[in-house]
Scaffold this motif. Sequence first.
Motif: not given
Length: 180
Positions: A3-15
């Motif tokens: 879950g933590e990794q997914l959250r980070r990936t999403l954040a990266d994509l968003w950025r």
Amino acid sequence: MYGEQLRRTLADLWRKHYSELLCAAEERATKKLKEKELEFGNTMRRNAKLEQQVAQFRMEAQVWKAQVENLEEKTWSLRASLHEAKLRGGSTDEVRELGCAGCKEAHQEEAAESSFVDPDRVDPVRLECKACEKRVATVMMWPCRHVCVCVRCDAVSKTCPVCLFPKTTSVEVCLPCGTK
Ligand SMILES: [Zn+2]
Ligand SMILES: [Zn+2]
């Protein structure tokens, strides 16, 4: 952990997406600014051109004004010449000649100075008898054709009092003004 990794990936994509959006907006803004600058430059150029035209029109208007003044002056002096010609009893030919603006100045001086007498011009004819100078001359001498004596003087005249030519005969004339 997953879950933590997914959250980070999403954040990266968003950025990433956000920065792309920002970039595009910036590009659009720059483009718009350039367009505006170009437009402004064009407007300024157009203004300068218009100002130049206004200045030119103003100059032309001044030239026209000077020409109008010049013409007015000419018209005035022409009118004065015509008036003078009429006063001197000038013939219509003379008046018409004076009316030509092109050669106006020459004629003006001519008219003012010359002692030219039009043979056809209507002069107030002196109609008194050249012999007695009292009555109206209504008799034409022949052959010289001078209308120069009254009926009474004609009866005793053997020569024309104007040209002294011997008269062979004489004719009483009818004057249009009714004097007889
Ligand atoms: Zn007479
Ligand atoms: Zn005569």
